[in-house]
Design a protein around this motif. Sequence first.
Motif, mmCIF file in Angstrom:
data_model
loop_
_atom_site.group_PDB
_atom_site.id
_atom_site.type_symbol
_atom_site.label_atom_id
_atom_site.label_comp_id
_atom_site.label_asym_id
_atom_site.label_seq_id
_atom_site.Cartn_x
_atom_site.Cartn_y
_atom_site.Cartn_z
ATOM 1 N N ASN A 230 -6.934 -1.864 -1.047
ATOM 2 C CA ASN A 230 -5.610 -2.448 -1.256
ATOM 3 C C ASN A 230 -4.984 -1.811 -2.496
ATOM 4 N N ALA A 231 -3.742 -2.213 -2.775
ATOM 5 C CA ALA A 231 -2.995 -1.584 -3.872
ATOM 6 C C ALA A 231 -3.737 -1.707 -5.205
ATOM 7 N N GLU A 232 -4.306 -2.904 -5.473
ATOM 8 C CA GLU A 232 -5.020 -3.102 -6.748
ATOM 9 C C GLU A 232 -6.207 -2.160 -6.851
ATOM 10 N N ALA A 233 -6.959 -2.042 -5.740
ATOM 11 C CA ALA A 233 -8.140 -1.174 -5.742
ATOM 12 C C ALA A 233 -7.731 0.270 -6.016
ATOM 13 N N ILE A 234 -6.632 0.697 -5.373
ATOM 14 C CA ILE A 234 -6.161 2.067 -5.553
ATOM 15 C C ILE A 234 -5.755 2.301 -7.000
ATOM 16 N N MET A 235 -5.033 1.342 -7.567
ATOM 17 C CA MET A 235 -4.511 1.539 -8.931
ATOM 18 C C MET A 235 -5.626 1.509 -9.970
ATOM 19 N N ASN A 236 -6.755 0.879 -9.630
ATOM 20 C CA ASN A 236 -7.871 0.810 -10.587
ATOM 21 C C ASN A 236 -8.979 1.801 -10.282
ATOM 22 N N ASN A 237 -8.766 2.640 -9.270
ATOM 23 C CA ASN A 237 -9.818 3.567 -8.842
ATOM 24 C C ASN A 237 -9.935 4.756 -9.799
#
Lengths: 143, 147
Positions: B51-58
């Motif tokens: 999801n967006a959060e996972a992508i932004m924290n990857n």
Amino acid sequence: MSLSAKEKVIVKDFFEKVSTRSDEIGAEALARLIVVYPQTKSYFAHWKDLSPKGAPVRKHGITVMGGVYEAVSKIDDLAGGLLTLSELHAFMLRVDPVNFKILSHCILVVLSMLFAEEFTPQIHVAVDKFLALLALALSEKYR
Amino acid sequence: MVVWTDKERAAISDIFSKLDYDDVGQKCLSRCLIVYPWTQRYFGAFGNLYNAEAIMNNPMIAKHGTTVMQSLERALKNMDDIRNTYAELSVLHSEKLRVDPGNFRLLSDCLTIVIAAKMGTAFTPEYQASFQKFLSVVVSALGRQYH
């Protein structure tokens, strides 16, 4: 690609939030259109003043943004709600639909520029989808 | 042959001088993967993109964003011959990575938007025009070796 119920709320809320600066957004987006994509000036050859900060560009940018807001209010039925605007663009203005994409990009750049904090990736994708669907609705009567 | 005016060179250099590659790279690449989710197809080995959060924290995405920005700097430093500077990268993207060249434009649109956020009104229409011209030359060079 269609807007989910959640995305419709995101789009409506965001445009509501930025509505006090809608004139500025429209004027700036149109100014960028003619500077970054000079070929678009071909549609405005009848204006005496084609300078990006001039009155005709500003006035028309405001008109265009008014159309975007009308589309927001008709987000549940864009094709139906924008029928008149589609006929205008198809039969009178005959703007090549490729320019809708270009203008959408300019609107996104301006939104990002003026509302850096608020224009998150999640809002970006919803607004991008909405503008694409708006463009599609405007192309409805083309052929 | 691409012809750059002095104003264009100055604008593009000025934009780059203000960039934190780690920050802009991460923001640009993650935004691309969120706004154009089909681009995730090239990042299967990058872990959680759920999801967006996972992508932004990857962290792998962040690191790759920096790599992309460093490559763009090479184009900046070789503005009069981006075509040859990017010849190897073009082969890499076509032969090994097999990236649809349409994606280059999507990423460059996201980069423009991230830089607009960073610079605010300093990102004038003229700056945007110069920067988008630079990116379109880069995109064209990247797509050259595809056949």
